[in-house]
Enzyme design. Structure first.
Site: not given
Length: 318
Positions: A70, A107, A145, A190, A217, A261, A286, A292
């Site tokens: 990331w 986020d 997201d 979602w 997720n 989550w 992830k 998280d």
């Protein structure tokens, strides 16, 4: 494909210059030999620094498996960081998986809040990200997201986010001809598939490879694949084209724990990074063992920080 170390023949270079449309069709899977294992992932660094039986378990199950790195506002000079990472993968003849995670208002101010300080700063950042990849093969997931959380933004800021995501897609389409880029499409429970299709179309998913499902997720691969197919079908019926998708399987081995989550208990590693499996690719997006946020079974571990306890729980499914 070792672009920097082996070079390209002059005739090939001339062909690429003369026919950019052909370069845009580059398949990174055909140009590499398997996925790249990040030697400096959080689990890999922890294993090196903490030799012993726990490290051996984490090494065998997690840190030697291919997954994403990331990139965000912690990455320093983004062009240099991305170039260095993709270059290392290129030398190894492996396909790197990268995540661009720096959208302003990231986020929605939650556990992973942050991002670029302004729209102009983001445009510069994501443009340099794409420049850092250049012609090297890569897979990129664009802004987890960001589309699914569109409604959490003030109404006056939503179009700006859509514009920025469209700009990001355009950058990879224009500057990274051997990259398959995927805009994040949330998860299976979602956003309704038809709504997500509208959002993806609005931000230019047509110009890149496709969409990413279930990032960070725990939804099952089957449910995620069904959702991806529904989104693609909605794109077809509304806009006349379909798109492939990838699924994050890093932590979905036991499926979800209800709607939890944030570091839920009892989750498990899923299928390792591979082609096929119900999607174009199953990927560890992830990083398993990275928290998280300060929540769930890791109430004192910051988002993005590695926890050996979380890693061991994912290995055992407890």
């Amino acid at each position: 494909m070792r672009i920097k170390t082996l070079g390209l023949l002059a005739a090939t270079m001339l062909a690429l210059i003369a026919a950019p449309a052909q370069a845009a069709d580059g398949n990174p899977l055909e140009k590499t030999n398997g996925f790249y294992v990040d030697p400096n992932s959080n689990p890999a660094v922890w294993v090196r620094d903490h030799p012993g039986s726990t490290a051996d378990k984490i090494k065998a199950a997690i840190s030697t498996k291919a997954g994403a790195r990331w990139f965000g506002n912690w990455s320093g000079n983004i062009k240099t960081a991305v170039d260095g990472y993709t270059y290392a993968a290129d030398v190894a003849d492996k396909l790197p998986i990268l995540v661009a995670y720096n959208i302003p208002g990231r986020d929605c101010g939650g556990h992973s809040g942050g991002g670029a300080g302004s729209p102009d700063a983001y445009r510069t950042w994501i443009s340099n990200f794409a420049d850092g990849i250049g012609g090297k093969p890569a897979v990129v997931v664009i802004e987890p997201d960001a589309l699914a959380q569109l409604d959490c933004l003030p109404a006056g800021e939503r179009q700006t986010r859509l514009d920025l995501l469209k700009f990001a897609a355009e950058q990879f389409a224009a500057k990274a001809p051997n990259t398959w880029a995927y805009l994040d499409g949330g998860n299976s429970t979602w956003i309704p598939a038809a709504t997500m299709a509208d959002r993806l179309n609005a931000v230019g998913v047509k110009s890149i490879r496709g969409l990413a499902i279930n990032v960070s997720n725990y939804k099952t691969t089957t449910d995620s694949a069904n959702y991806g197919k529904a989104v693609s079908a909605a794109l077809s019926s509304k806009y006349g084209y379909t798109k492939p998708f990838v699924i994050d399987t890093s932590r979905n081995g036991n499926g979800p724990l209800g709607s939890e989550w944030c570091n839920p208990a009892g989750r498990k590693l899923g299928a390792t990074s591979q082609t096929g499996g119900g999607a174009e690719m199953l990927l560890w997006v992830k990083v398993p063992g990275d928290s998280d946020g300060k929540c769930g079974i890791a109430p004192n571990v910051e988002a993005g920080q590695f926890s050996p306890d979380l890693a061991l729980r994912l290995i055992s499914g407890t």
